[in-house]
Design an enzyme around this catalytic site. Structure first.
Site, PDB file in Angstrom:
ATOM      1  N   THR A  24       0.911  -1.083  -0.084  1.00  0.00           N
ATOM      2  CA  THR A  24      -0.054  -0.151   0.208  1.00  0.00           C
ATOM      3  C   THR A  24       0.979   1.353   0.004  1.00  0.00           C
ATOM      4  OG1 THR A  24      -1.821  -0.939   1.168  1.00  0.00           O
ATOM      5  CG2 THR A  24      -1.680   1.299   1.481  1.00  0.00           C
TER       6      THR A  24
ATOM      7  N   ALA B  52       2.679  12.456   2.347  1.00  0.00           N
ATOM      8  CA  ALA B  52       2.556  12.573   4.008  1.00  0.00           C
ATOM      9  C   ALA B  52       3.585  11.328   4.278  1.00  0.00           C
ATOM     10  CB  ALA B  52       1.170  12.183   4.291  1.00  0.00           C
TER      11      ALA B  52
ATOM     12  N   TYR C 227       7.701  -0.223   7.721  1.00  0.00           N
ATOM     13  CA  TYR C 227       6.781   0.851   7.670  1.00  0.00           C
ATOM     14  C   TYR C 227       7.786   2.001   7.515  1.00  0.00           C
ATOM     15  CZ  TYR C 227       3.607   4.513   9.183  1.00  0.00           C
ATOM     16  OH  TYR C 227       2.738   5.587   8.930  1.00  0.00           O
TER      17      TYR C 227
END
Ligand code: NAD
Length: 355
Positions: free
Chosen positions: A108, A136, A168
């Site tokens: 994603t 972001a 992440y």
């Protein structure tokens, strides 16, 4: 080509039904712009846009669906599908989600950002002005560096790829590289915001976010579960201070191609935060320390936490100015108020059904 006069901008907000996205959408609409939201509601909620929808007067378009596939079916040549500004907030968010669903989270974060930048660049082929595009990112990008505070040009330090937590950080770092490379090559004018812990109304606790979980427990007079020894510290900034910064960074020409820390620079330990929540809400709850290992699923790699994460805001202040005005106590009270009223809403809808 520059935009002539003060006519409303056409903005795309990916992840606009999410926590930060929905506050951003409200701000853009309040400034007279029109907004298209693309969100698959994986962690966002349609109800987050209720206030925006009511105020929009037809200037809000909501597209519910996966970002990559939705963009694949759009073209900037179409009068409804070109934008002056893109705010890319859609992402797999939250440490718990990333640790428990790593493949989906990495894909994603990386593929959707690539798709957004490709869509922005496609404006040129369609004879349109290429939109300013904000990506972001996250304070997670700093990894496990022990430096304080973090400045945007600091080296980043990650653990091994066998520890899922770092996926992440790496996925967000790749997003930043993509944005910076698009800007440097003249394809898309970009700016990157590295958001630190953002809190406030509409944040949900299901994905491991600490403040809504603490408030929920405090309202129920249950234990506030603190991971580790509780002395790890973070800087929390209210979303109503953070969201207005995003257009300011994107619209400031000096920010093009840059990376900017955004958040509060006032640290508080997690145990102190728990005590502040209990005190502010007058709760009878107590704090309870639990180990990280007992919280995160075994077999997915050791979970590593960071002792502190504090931004250096010098660059942001110099570029656009930044002075958060909402204190943590107010955030806590407002989050509690939202939880209380959603419970009342839930119980009244149940009684309506029964009646
Ligand atoms: P959020 O989960 O509320 O928002 C993310 C939104 O993206 C959700 O509405 C979700 O449904 C949507 N989304 C996810 N995958 C999608 C997909 N494939 N297609 C379409 N929509 C999709 O989280 P948030 O806190 O509002 O985060 C917004 C952004 O800010 C994210 O990029 C996040 O990484 C970044 N960020 C947030 C924080 C924080 O403290 N909240 C800190 C650092 C960075």
């Amino acid at each position: 080509m520059t935009r002539a006069g003060p006519q409303p901008r056409r903005c795309l907000v990916t992840g606009g039904a999410g926590f930060i996205g929905s506050h951003l959408v409200e701000g853009l609409l309040a400034g007279g712009d029109s907004v298209t939201v693309i969100d698959d509601l994986s962690t966002g909620r349609r109800s987050n846009l209720d206030a925006a929808r009511a105020a929009a007067g037809g200037r809000l378009r909501e597209v519910i669906g996966d970002l990559g596939s939705t963009l694949a079916g759009m073209t900037p040549a179409n009068a409804e599908h070109y934008f002056d500004e893109i705010y890319h907030l859609a992402a797999a968010v939250g440490v718990r989600r990333v640790v428990e669903r790593p493949v989906e989270s990495i894909e994603t974060n990386v593929f959707q950002t690539a798709a957004v930048l490709k869509y922005a660049a496609a404006h040129r082929d369609a004879g349109r002005q290429v939109p300013l595009t904000l990506i972001a990112s996250s304070s997670e990008v700093y990894g496990k560096s022990s430096k304080a505070p973090f400045s945007e040009d600091d080296d980043v330090v990650y653990g091994p790829t066998t520890v899922l937590r770092w996926s992440y950080a790496c996925s967000k770092a790749i997003d930043e590289h993509l944005a910076i490379a698009h800007n440097a090559s003249g394809r898309v004018p970009t700016a990157v915001v590295r958001l630190f812990n953002t809190v406030g109304p509409r944040q949900v606790g299901e994905y491991g976010m600490v403040l809504p979980n603490f408030v929920r427990s405090a309202l129920a007079d249950e234990d506030l579960v603190v991971h580790g020894d509780g002395r790890q510290s973070r800087c929390f900034c209210d979303v109503r201070d953070v969201a207005p910064m995003l257009p300011r960074v994107l619209r400031e020409p000096r920010c093009r191609g840059g990376v900017f820390n955004v958040g509060s620079d006032r640290p508080i330990s997690i145990i102190e935060l728990a005590e502040l929540v209990i005190g502010t809400l007058g709760s009878r709850s107590r704090t309870k320390l639990v180990s990280y290992e007992s919280v995160f699923r075994a077999g997915v790699g050791v979970f590593e936490d960071l002792r502190q994460r504090q931004p250096d805001l010098t660059r942001l202040r110099a570029a656009v100015g930044f002075a958060p005005v909402i204190g943590l106590e107010r955030t806590i009270r407002d989050v509690a108020e939202e939880i209380r009223s959603s419970r009342q809403g839930a119980s009244s809808s149940v009684s309506a059904e029964v009646g």
